[in-house]
Write an enzyme that holds these catalytic residues in place. Structure first.
Site, PDB file in Angstrom:
ATOM      1  CB  SER A 161      -0.962  -0.040   1.179  1.00 24.01           C
ATOM      2  OG  SER A 161      -2.003   0.892   1.020  1.00 24.01           O
ATOM      3  CG  ASP A 287      -6.866  -2.044  -4.070  1.00 25.41           C
ATOM      4  OD1 ASP A 287      -7.586  -1.554  -3.178  1.00 25.41           O
ATOM      5  OD2 ASP A 287      -5.623  -2.057  -3.993  1.00 25.41           O
ATOM      6  CG  HIS A 313      -5.898  -2.080  -0.226  1.00 30.93           C
ATOM      7  ND1 HIS A 313      -5.219  -1.404  -1.221  1.00 30.93           N
ATOM      8  CD2 HIS A 313      -5.275  -1.750   0.934  1.00 30.93           C
ATOM      9  CE1 HIS A 313      -4.260  -0.672  -0.687  1.00 30.93           C
ATOM     10  NE2 HIS A 313      -4.254  -0.884   0.628  1.00 30.93           N
TER      11      HIS A 313
END
Length: 365
Positions: A161, A287, A313
């Site tokens: 991320s 995502d 995600h």
């Protein structure tokens, strides 16, 4: 790259380094289990409902040049084995599900691992008037170089991320100087921060935004106690999305004009074409943090873009209920294995007698 070879090249048994396409093998593409449909479930369930493996971490505190500190949690492997450094996501830590899963897989191989905590994420407020951000390439550089200096074996880097975006920024900005790492993987990186910010600013995605602000705002209020007047308290409290938060805190604290400037300049999509280290960019098309239609379609030759339809995600759960977290560690470590095998094969080919001369002849027909 040679697209065809003269007969002399085809007859020789010498491997031709510049003429041979040593494309990394494609490992199995992720498929979500039938009982876990949709990007939101594939994001939330692995983070909160699947058991995380136990990992025995050893913490070190590194003092920084600006009078602050970075806490690094280590997994100690066998001497001479590779070390994998993982840069966590927004408000993540070594306790995050993906960090524990990867470090458990690293430990099972007898490798070493390191999870450096971005400023303020190790459980103790940092000292300096700054936090961390998606374009924090300088912080990544300092950490990686310190790890390289103490590592005898291979050094691999992964980022998840926000940490994945910061890692990609470092790889692209550093170019050949980043080759102190042998390979890299970025998972669910917000490659286009503006599009990702838009996605997190409406509808059900506001669940994620509220989750982040729930921990970010108290940290910022504590920072104001340390440094009165550092930013506007009322504007912070009024922030209801990441755009407003970044405009008050993240952008001005880290040298950006405003949120638009930060989201543009810090996005990793701008530097994907400059990366020279073998790198996997793994993003699910469903995502919620970055819709698949905004995923970059091209990158440097060293970069493998892998965009499975599912995964959420940083989800990528597999198996029967309640599921397992081991697909992502296998994919990451498998890429590192393949990248190293390719490099070693290329290195051996360049050492073959006459290899350079044969490829030179092939390249010029």
């Amino acid at each position: 790259m040679c697209r065809s070879r003269p007969a002399s090249c085809r007859r020789t048994s010498i491997r031709l380094p510049a003429c041979t396409d040593l494309t990394l093998p494609t490992l199995s593409i992720y498929t979500a289990p039938l009982w876990l449909p949709g990007g939101h479930l594939q994001t939330m369930f692995p983070a909160v409902a699947i058991a995380k493996p136990a990992v025995a971490f050893r913490r070190e505190r590194w003092e920084t040049q600006d009078g602050d500190f970075v806490d690094v949690d280590f997994v100690d492997g066998e001497p001479g084995q590779p070390l994998v450094v993982l840069f966590h996501g927004l408000e993540g830590s070594s306790a995050s599900h993906y960090a524990r899963a990867l470090m458990a897989a690293v430990a099972a191989r007898g490798w070493s691992g390191a999870v450096p905590h971005f400023r303020g994420c190790s459980g103790e407020p940092n000292r300096a008037p700054r936090f961390y951000h998606s374009g924090d390439a300088n912080e990544v550089d300092w950490i990686v170089r310190r790890l390289r200096a103490r590592t005898q074996g291979k050094l691999y880097a992964a980022g998840v991320s926000l940490g994945g975006n910061a890692l990609l920024r470092w790889l692209g900005e550093s170019q050949h100087q980043a080759e102190i790492v042998d390979a890299a993987v970025a998972v669910s990186a917000p490659l286009d921060l503006a599009r990702g910010g838009e996605a997190l600013s409406s509808g059900i995605n506001m669940v994620y935004t509220r989750m982040f602000l729930k921990t970010l705002k108290p940290k910022c209020l504590a920072k104001l106690e340390q440094f009165p007047g550092l930013f506007e308290r009322d504007a912070l409290l009024d922030a209801r999305d990441l755009y407003a938060f970044d405009n008050v805190v993240t952008a001005p604290l880290h040298g950006y004009r405003d949120t638009d400037d930060y989201w543009n300049r810090a996005s990793a999509r701008h530097v994907l074409g400059d990366i020279t280290v073998p790198t996997l960019v793994l993003n699910a098309r469903n995502d919620p943090f970055l819709p698949g239609k905004y995923l970059p379609a091209s990158a440097a030759h060293a970069v493998t873009l892998e965009y499975p339809a599912q995964g959420g995600h940083v989800g990528f759960a597999v198996g029967n209920p309640p599921g397992r977290l081991d697909w992502l560690p296998r994919r990451i470590l498998g890429f590192f294995d393949a990248a190293t095998a390719k490099r070693e094969a290329t290195h051996n080919a360049t050492r073959a007698p006459g290899g350079d001369e044969l490829c030179e002849a092939a390249a010029h027909g």
